[in-house]
Enzyme design. Structure first.
Site, PDB file in Angstrom:
ATOM      1  N   SER A 201       4.096  44.830  -6.068  1.00 42.11           N
ATOM      2  CA  SER A 201       2.895  43.996  -5.414  1.00 42.11           C
ATOM      3  C   SER A 201       3.346  42.656  -5.500  1.00 42.11           C
ATOM      4  CB  SER A 201       1.847  44.594  -6.273  1.00 42.11           C
ATOM      5  OG  SER A 201       0.452  43.963  -5.667  1.00 42.11           O
ATOM      6  N   GLU A 329      -1.627  52.532   0.689  1.00 38.62           N
ATOM      7  CA  GLU A 329      -1.623  51.291  -0.208  1.00 38.62           C
ATOM      8  C   GLU A 329      -3.152  50.827  -0.518  1.00 38.62           C
ATOM      9  OE1 GLU A 329       0.584  49.807  -1.898  1.00 38.62           O
ATOM     10  OE2 GLU A 329       2.800  50.078  -0.932  1.00 38.62           O
ATOM     11  N   HIS A 425      -1.786  52.256  -3.627  1.00 43.67           N
ATOM     12  CA  HIS A 425      -1.173  50.888  -4.282  1.00 43.67           C
ATOM     13  C   HIS A 425      -1.063  51.411  -5.719  1.00 43.67           C
ATOM     14  CE1 HIS A 425      -0.031  47.194  -4.373  1.00 43.67           C
ATOM     15  NE2 HIS A 425      -0.608  46.775  -5.276  1.00 43.67           N
TER      16      HIS A 425
END
Length: 518
Positions: A201, A329, A425
């Site tokens: 990320s 995600e 995610h």
């Protein structure tokens, strides 16, 4: 500085006093457990407070005697809002934020093991290396590698635009940590010529930035970017957001004004502005709905260009790249916002018009995914804009610039609520580190014992990542524009053409440019 007193983490395995290693600033003693020596909380730079606040990192102060490197250093001041719960409370306090941690099979200078340096994520506003989810013992032991994690400044301290301060201070901290690795890791049994940076990320966005920063050149040989975020700020946008951040505490965005506020109180600026950001849609455009007022700034000096453009020009063609993303995600963020299954067609249309590429983006998405409901379209376009296409385009840009890239997609669903979150995610973190019951892993694995399939996939993650760190080959073919082969990571991993072909075609030719001030 004389010997410091500290304790090993309470939730860690039984540990015994370990070996002493001499660094450039002084000697440190680690702890031993499960066949590893672990060193925690070693300063790689001076505390960035007082005159050093909002400035580039400065060298760590030397100490006399042996420093006990038993406990993680205090985390940098940060936003404790959305996603900020597990692992961010009950942590040590203090100003010595800039510290590194080392897991090594043996601190033997002759060993020269590959080195993997982890950069945490957290929207550039939260996160710290002492978080239990980043316990690197399994990576170090399973892969016979040395693993380094470190803290860097986030939020106001690390990424806000402040007059009189350098941009991208958090990235400069990362460079300083990598310089520490270069100068010291040999004494811990690592090979400074075999360094791989890896991050997820915002950590992957940091990896992408480091690839094209002159200051980071030569500090690592390979790079792994997990779920690269697309947003990078233009200088004009960062300046405008910086003014709004300072206004939340009634001050101007200057070093003189903001230095008067305690670092742990200044986090309130980001916490207050984040939820208000959608109101600035007419000024901040696509940055506004992210509710994240921090991002790397393309300032032309520290960060000369967005990574995609610089890589396509050959900026890091000698660095091997492994990059990928998760299939669903955005679903994690939709769930945290209470939006799962609750998105109307009108709301989906708004997201499609804002994020889909090109003037006919909404119609193109609806045509490309004719059976998708409103929630699926809403999640799909934001998954693509935020993470999936930035990750794929990073590989393609690196290829265009003469570099090699391996690509993956994680499709294995998180066990939470019968798989309702899909391959969301952050799922790659507990799978990679093997920390299923900690931090985000505790949510995604619902506190249950991981299945045999999850354990096998977790081992596959570590073996592929450490193989890449050792040889540049994770075990599947490099990506190219003819076959587009990627590793699909699921209960039964397979190598196949990139699965998201419909989305890839929609975004073909799109340029991820710095987000502008409208």
């Amino acid at each position: 500085m004389t010997t410091t007193e500290s304790r090993p983490p309470a939730d860690g395995p039984s540990e015994l006093p370990g070996p002493v290693v001499r660094t450039t600033a002084g000697a440190v003693r680690g702890r031993c457990a499960e066949g590893l020596a672990v060193f925690r909380g070693i300063p790689f730079a001076a505390p960035p407070v007082g005159e050093a606040r909002f400035q580039a990192p400065r060298p760590a102060r030397p100490w006399d005697g042996i420093r006990e490197a038993y406990a993680f250093g205090p985390p940098p001041p940060q936003d404790l809002g959305l996603m900020g719960g597990p692992g961010l409370f009950d942590v040590p306090q203090g100003d010595d934020w800039l510290t590194v941690n080392v897991w090594t099979p043996a601190p033997d200078p002759a060993a020269r093991r590959p080195v993997m340096v982890w950069i945490y994520g957290g929207a550039y506003k939260l996160g710290h290396a002492g978080s239990p989810g980043y316990d690197a013992r399994h990576i170090a032991a399973d892969g016979d590698v040395v693993v380094v994690t470190f803290n860097y400044r986030v939020g106001m301290e690390g990424f806000a635009h402040i007059e009189g301060a350098p941009a991208n201070r958090g990235l400069l901290d990362q460079v300083a940590a990598l310089q520490w690795v270069r100068d010291n890791i040999g004494a811990f049994g690592g090979d400074p010529e075999q360094v791989t940076v890896f991050g997820e990320s915002a950590g992957a966005g940091s990896v992408a930035a480091l690839l094209v920063m002159d200051r980071a050149a030569g500090l690592f040989r390979r790079a792994i970017a997990q779920s690269v975020p697309g947003p990078f700020f233009s200088a004009a946008l960062a300046r405008d957001i910086g003014t709004a951040l300072a206004a939340e505490v009634g001050l101007r965005p200057t070093v003189a004004d903001l230095s008067s506020v305690d670092p742990r109180r200044l986090t309130s600026a980001g916490e207050a502005l984040g939820p208000k950001m959608p109101r600035y849609l007419d000024r901040w455009g696509r940055a506004a709905p992210t509710v994240t007022p921090f991002s790397p700034v393309v300032d032309g000096e520290i960060l000369p260009a967005v990574p995609w453009r610089a890589l396509a020009s050959g900026a890091a063609k000698d660095v091997a790249l492994l990059v990928g993303h998760n299939r669903h995600e955005y679903r994690l963020f939709a769930a945290l916002a209470g939006q799962l299954g609750q998105v109307t067609d009108e709301r989906a249309g708004t997201a499609l018009r804002l994020f889909a590429p090109g003037p006919g983006g909404e119609a193109a998405y609806r045509a490309a995914f004719p059976g998708a409901c409103a929630s699926e379209l809403y999640e799909r376009v934001q998954t693509d804009w935020l993470f999936a296409m930035p990750s794929l385009h990073l590989a393609e840009a690196h290829r265009a610039g003469g570099g090699s890239a391996h690509v993956y997609e994680l499709t294995f669903p998180a066990p939470y609520d019968g798989g309702a979150l899909g391959a969301c995610h952050g799922l790659d973190i507990p799978l990679l580190f093997g920390t299923y019951g900690k931090d985000l892993g505790a949510l995604l694995f619902a506190g249950a014992e991981p299945s045999a399939e999850a354990l096998a996939l977790s081992a596959r993650f570590r073996s592929s990542w450490t193989a890449f760190a050792r040889t540049g080959d994770p075990g599947w073919p490099a990506y190219d524009e003819e076959r587009r082969l990627v590793q699909v990571l699921d209960a039964e991993p397979v190598v196949a053409p990139y699965p998201e072909e419909a989305a890839r075609r929609l975004w073909e030719g799109y340029e991820f440019a710095p987000l502008p001030l409208l």
